[in-house]
Design an enzyme around this catalytic site. Structure first.
Site, PDB file in Angstrom:
ATOM      1  N   LYS A 215       5.185   9.301   8.894  1.00 12.27           N
ATOM      2  CA  LYS A 215       4.980   8.776  10.252  1.00 12.27           C
ATOM      3  C   LYS A 215       6.041   9.231  11.249  1.00 12.27           C
ATOM      4  CE  LYS A 215       2.274   4.870   8.500  1.00 12.27           C
ATOM      5  NZ  LYS A 215       0.873   5.026   8.843  1.00 12.27           N
TER       6      LYS A 215
ATOM      7  N   ASP B   9       9.303   2.489  -0.384  1.00 15.47           N
ATOM      8  CA  ASP B   9       8.304   3.168   0.443  1.00 15.47           C
ATOM      9  C   ASP B   9       8.595   2.777   1.885  1.00 15.47           C
ATOM     10  OD1 ASP B   9       6.139   3.914   1.944  1.00 15.47           O
ATOM     11  OD2 ASP B   9       4.636   3.289   0.469  1.00 15.47           O
TER      12      ASP B   9
ATOM     13  N   TYR C  58       0.861  -1.180   0.000  1.00 13.44           N
ATOM     14  CA  TYR C  58       0.000   0.000   0.000  1.00 13.44           C
ATOM     15  C   TYR C  58       0.893   1.224   0.000  1.00 13.44           C
ATOM     16  CZ  TYR C  58      -3.512   3.367   1.660  1.00 13.44           C
ATOM     17  OH  TYR C  58      -4.346   4.447   1.799  1.00 13.44           O
TER      18      TYR C  58
HETATM   19  N1  HOZ Z   1      -3.822   3.170   6.231  1.00 13.97           N
HETATM   20  C1  HOZ Z   1      -3.448   3.184   7.591  1.00 13.97           C
HETATM   21  C2  HOZ Z   1      -2.839   1.937   8.036  1.00 13.97           C
HETATM   22  N2  HOZ Z   1      -1.894   1.325   7.188  1.00 13.97           N
HETATM   23  C3  HOZ Z   1      -4.619   3.485   8.490  1.00 13.97           C
HETATM   24  C4  HOZ Z   1      -4.633   4.896   8.808  1.00 13.97           C
HETATM   25  C5  HOZ Z   1      -5.681   5.306   9.845  1.00 13.97           C
HETATM   26  O1  HOZ Z   1      -6.796   4.815   9.843  1.00 13.97           O
HETATM   27  O2  HOZ Z   1      -5.348   6.156  10.635  1.00 13.97           O
END
Ligand code: HOZ
Length: 430
Positions: free
Chosen positions: A267, A239, A144
């Site tokens: 992050k 990534d 992702y």
């Molecule tokens: N896409 C995020 C985890 N890989 C989730 C982000 C969220 O819901 O804060």
């Protein structure tokens, strides 16, 4: 445990926010319950609106590697906010954080800050296309890279959790330039990259997959990607939004000794404030405006609060044996979890790299998207709810990772393993 206030807030939220949430996975649909509304957090714990206390293994999906509300980060943000929250002009804090990132991450000679991981990956791909003059992006099934159009093909995270095959709103004309191939499959990799008709600009990969649950690269897989992309002049993008400053101070590229051309970060480098970054070889980065023709911009890019928080976060990570202590602690938990799986006799595969781990509810080793999807998501949902009832907050999806932080104490981790054993046994009774 009462969750009346969270329930009431969720009802209000659904009236004004789609699904009541600003990011789909946190709606908790795949684990069969309503979301908790978090009011505050400290160290290893989060507290919901009903004042329930949970041991947190979501850690804001990664940024809180030092635990919540670390006093150094709080002080840095407070001090920065008192001097103004955004100027839309350069600040010295951007230069400080950029210098720290350049020093830390082997592939990065120059770095551009943006506001999220999604912005970082979509900008890096635009840059790779601009640099190479080619069009196709090769990604891996279940990885992702945020929600930009070109990445919503066989994507992990919420797309996988909610079983969304491809998103309406993404024109075929855009995704026809994305090729998605199986993770950890060297044969398909070789065949795809050597297909000259594809006109490949770049390969983008999570060096440790963290959005279909935790899936480590098989030995030699990352090096194989590096070798073929170097030979064929294809830009390699790591990534590292999750793995950057997580597996080691220099990220997965330092951990595995494989150096990409471009790296995406997010992050942790914002200490919990919204941030993203992409960086790499100066020769490529110099293609970005204003030095070069590849356009990318942002009013809040390099925001002073995020820069100050990031700087404070990286200083914490530089101290003592931060990574050795954290990774050793996580490996001990993983070993204990595996012993529990054997003792209880439950069909669970425990994948772990550094302080990232996932318990997959399947009897098959999990090494790619196809094997990850053999997991029993209903069983994970039940496990999630059982753990929550004991004050342990896991990721509300089978296809996300559990994050261990420096704030988790030995007794916190003992509580995790003890409750896991209890929950696994209870699952076998149902
Ligand atoms: N896409 C995020 C985890 N890989 C989730 C982000 C969220 O819901 O804060």
């Amino acid at each position: 445990m009462s969750s009346a206030k969270s329930g009431e807030m969720f009802a209000n939220a659904q009236k004004v926010i789609p699904g009541g949430v600003n990011s789909p996975v946190r709606a908790c649909r795949s684990v069969g319950c309503d979301p908790l509304f978090i009011e505050r957090a400290e160290g290893a714990h989060v507290y919901d609106l009903d004042d329930n206390k949970y041991l947190d293994f979501v850690c804001s999906w990664g940024p809180m590697i030092m635990g919540h509300a670390h006093p150094d980060i709080v002080a840095a943000v407070q001090q920065s906010a008192a001097g103004g929250t955004s100027f839309g002009a350069p600040t010295s804090s951007e230069v400080d954080l950029a210098s720290m990132v350049v020093e830390a991450v082997p592939s990065i000679e120059k770095v551009r800050f943006v506001n999220s991981g999604t912005e970082a990956t979509m900008s890096a791909v635009r840059l790779a296309r601009g640099f190479s003059g080619k069009k196709t992006v090769v990604k891996f099934d279940g990885c992702y890279h945020g929600h930009a159009d070109s990445f919503l093909v066989q994507a992990g995270s919420g797309v996988m959790t909610l079983s969304i095959p491809g998103s309406p709103g993404v024109p075929d004309d855009i995704v026809k330039n994305t090729v998605s191939i199986p993770y950890n499959d060297r044969e398909t990799l070789e065949k795809t990259l050597r297909d000259a008709s594809l006109d490949i600009a770049c390969v983008i990969v999570e060096p440790v997959a963290g959005n279909m649950g935790c899936i480590p690269p098989e030995p030699g897989f990352l090096q194989a990607i590096r070798d073929i992309t170097s030979e064929l002049g294809i830009v390699l993008i790591f990534d590292e939004v999750i793995s950057g400053f997580r597996l080691s101070y220099g990220g997965a590229q330092e951990y595995y000794g494989v150096i990409p051309d471009l790296t995406c970060l997010g992050k942790i480098i914002g200490g919990g404030l919204p941030v993203g970054a992409y960086g790499g070889k100066a020769e490529i980065m110099d293609m970005i405006a204003p030095d070069g023709p590849v356009y990318q911009a942002g009013t809040l890019s390099g925001n002073p609060l995020a820069m100050s928080a990031g700087r404070a976060a990286l200083r914490i990570l530089q101290s003592g044996n931060f990574y050795k202590d954290l990774n050793d602690k996580a490996s001990a938990v993983a070993a204990e979890m595996r012993a529990i799986v054997d003792r209880v006799g439950v069909d669970v595969q425990l994948n772990q790299v550094g302080s990232l781990m996932t318990a997959f509810f399947t009897d098959q080793p999990v090494k790619d998207f196809a094997s990850a999807t053999t997991a029993d998501t209903d069983r994970y949902g039940l496990h999630f709810r059982q753990m929550l009832s004991q004050g342990i907050y896991l990721a509300p999806s089978q296809f996300e990772v559990a994050f261990i932080s420096a704030a988790h104490t030995e007794s916190d981790l003992e509580k995790l393993t003890k409750m896991t054993e209890w929950s696994f046994k209870k699952l076998l009774e149902t």
